[in-house]
Design a protein around this motif. Structure first.
Motif, PDB file in Angstrom:
ATOM      1  N   GLU A  22       3.784 -26.763  39.141  1.00 20.85           N
ATOM      2  CA  GLU A  22       3.296 -27.834  38.276  1.00 20.85           C
ATOM      3  C   GLU A  22       2.332 -28.725  39.038  1.00 20.85           C
ATOM      4  N   GLY A  23       1.340 -29.241  38.348  1.00 27.94           N
ATOM      5  CA  GLY A  23       0.386 -30.169  38.942  1.00 27.94           C
ATOM      6  C   GLY A  23       0.286 -31.416  38.089  1.00 27.94           C
ATOM      7  N   ASP A  24      -0.421 -32.409  38.572  1.00 29.29           N
ATOM      8  CA  ASP A  24      -0.626 -33.657  37.841  1.00 29.29           C
ATOM      9  C   ASP A  24      -1.814 -33.482  36.897  1.00 29.29           C
ATOM     10  N   GLN A  25      -1.539 -33.369  35.601  1.00 24.74           N
ATOM     11  CA  GLN A  25      -2.575 -33.125  34.602  1.00 24.74           C
ATOM     12  C   GLN A  25      -3.510 -34.310  34.379  1.00 24.74           C
ATOM     13  N   ARG A  26      -3.143 -35.478  34.832  1.00 24.09           N
ATOM     14  CA  ARG A  26      -3.993 -36.658  34.656  1.00 24.09           C
ATOM     15  C   ARG A  26      -4.203 -37.390  35.975  1.00 24.09           C
ATOM     16  N   ALA A  27      -4.421 -36.637  37.040  1.00 20.31           N
ATOM     17  CA  ALA A  27      -4.697 -37.270  38.331  1.00 20.31           C
ATOM     18  C   ALA A  27      -5.998 -38.063  38.206  1.00 20.31           C
ATOM     19  N   PRO A  28      -6.033 -39.274  38.739  1.00 19.45           N
ATOM     20  CA  PRO A  28      -7.241 -40.103  38.614  1.00 19.45           C
ATOM     21  C   PRO A  28      -8.404 -39.544  39.431  1.00 19.45           C
ATOM     22  N   ALA A  29      -9.584 -40.038  39.142  1.00 24.71           N
ATOM     23  CA  ALA A  29     -10.811 -39.559  39.785  1.00 24.71           C
ATOM     24  C   ALA A  29     -10.818 -39.780  41.289  1.00 24.71           C
ATOM     25  N   ASN A  30      -9.952 -40.656  41.808  1.00 27.04           N
ATOM     26  CA  ASN A  30      -9.934 -40.910  43.258  1.00 27.04           C
ATOM     27  C   ASN A  30      -8.804 -40.169  43.976  1.00 27.04           C
ATOM     28  N   ALA A  31      -8.092 -39.274  43.289  1.00 27.27           N
ATOM     29  CA  ALA A  31      -7.038 -38.480  43.943  1.00 27.27           C
ATOM     30  C   ALA A  31      -7.687 -37.447  44.860  1.00 27.27           C
ATOM     31  N   PRO A  32      -7.073 -37.179  46.015  1.00 25.38           N
ATOM     32  CA  PRO A  32      -7.644 -36.177  46.915  1.00 25.38           C
ATOM     33  C   PRO A  32      -7.748 -34.806  46.244  1.00 25.38           C
ATOM     34  N   GLY A  33      -8.759 -34.064  46.639  1.00 21.69           N
ATOM     35  CA  GLY A  33      -8.959 -32.720  46.114  1.00 21.69           C
ATOM     36  C   GLY A  33     -10.190 -32.644  45.228  1.00 21.69           C
ATOM     37  N   LEU A  34     -10.430 -31.472  44.687  1.00 23.20           N
ATOM     38  CA  LEU A  34     -11.542 -31.273  43.769  1.00 23.20           C
ATOM     39  C   LEU A  34     -11.283 -32.101  42.519  1.00 23.20           C
ATOM     40  N   ARG A  35     -12.128 -33.078  42.226  1.00 22.15           N
ATOM     41  CA  ARG A  35     -11.824 -34.004  41.135  1.00 22.15           C
ATOM     42  C   ARG A  35     -12.689 -33.828  39.899  1.00 22.15           C
ATOM     43  N   HIS A  36     -13.916 -33.352  40.025  1.00 26.85           N
ATOM     44  CA  HIS A  36     -14.674 -33.169  38.798  1.00 26.85           C
ATOM     45  C   HIS A  36     -15.790 -32.147  38.962  1.00 26.85           C
ATOM     46  N   LEU A  37     -16.202 -31.611  37.829  1.00 26.99           N
ATOM     47  CA  LEU A  37     -17.373 -30.755  37.738  1.00 26.99           C
ATOM     48  C   LEU A  37     -18.408 -31.532  36.961  1.00 26.99           C
ATOM     49  N   SER A  38     -19.679 -31.383  37.298  1.00 23.59           N
ATOM     50  CA  SER A  38     -20.731 -32.122  36.612  1.00 23.59           C
ATOM     51  C   SER A  38     -21.708 -31.154  35.963  1.00 23.59           C
ATOM     52  N   PHE A  39     -22.035 -31.448  34.698  1.00 22.34           N
ATOM     53  CA  PHE A  39     -22.982 -30.618  33.957  1.00 22.34           C
ATOM     54  C   PHE A  39     -24.069 -31.492  33.368  1.00 22.34           C
ATOM     55  N   LEU A  40     -25.311 -31.021  33.459  1.00 20.22           N
ATOM     56  CA  LEU A  40     -26.427 -31.687  32.787  1.00 20.22           C
ATOM     57  C   LEU A  40     -26.439 -31.239  31.335  1.00 20.22           C
ATOM     58  N   VAL A  41     -26.648 -32.190  30.424  1.00 22.50           N
ATOM     59  CA  VAL A  41     -26.729 -31.874  28.999  1.00 22.50           C
ATOM     60  C   VAL A  41     -28.025 -32.460  28.450  1.00 22.50           C
TER      61      VAL A  41
END
Length: 146
Positions: free
Chosen positions: A78-97
């Motif tokens: 199990e993992g934390d499904q709502r880990a905040p943006a400042n939690a260690p690890g890969l936190r976000h992917l960015s896409f241009l729209v």
């Protein structure tokens, strides 16, 4: 010796179908869907008895790829499904729209929520974070001025 480029980012999900549909809805293109298993996979990732469904998607320009994996075995912790943006690890992917408002309208109709708010960064981007599938934070950015 140097890195020649980045091939893809891999993410483990519990619901491959839902995660794939999310990324298709923002414009990624499904390249392949397959099942992987066997001793070669076990040796690469350091687990035993691996059976995984994998979806490989790319951006419309063909330059960026993501790999979504759903493990049938061994079971994922199990993992934390709502880990905040400042939690260690890969936190976000960015896409241009092209049109942030249109993409957000479609995502909101599917029940996707903003992490924070839509903001403008100088005269460069309008952007926001949304909660993607399984707690993956997805940044959507519309480049301003051309």
């Amino acid at each position: 010796m140097t890195v020649k480029g980045m091939d893809h980012v891999g993410m483990v999900v519990n619901d491959l179908k839902a995660a794939t549909e999310f990324f298709l809805s923002i414009g990624l293109v499904l390249q392949d869907e397959s099942e992987v298993e066997g001793e070669w996979v076990d040796r690469i990732i350091g687990l035993e008895g691996v059976l995984s469904r994998v979806a490989y998607l790319e951006t419309p320009d063909g330059h960026s790829h993501i790999e979504l994996s759903e493990f049938r075995s061994p079971p994922s912790p199990e993992g934390d499904q709502r880990a905040p943006a400042n939690a260690p690890g890969l936190r976000h992917l960015s896409f241009l729209v092209d049109d942030l408002d249109a993409v957000l309208a479609e995502l909101r109709a599917r029940g996707v929520e903003l992490v924070g708010e839509v903001e403008q960064y100088e005269d460069v981007y309008r952007l926001c974070y949304v909660w993607g599938p399984e707690g993956i934070i997805v940044e959507l950015a519309e480049k301003l001025g051309g």
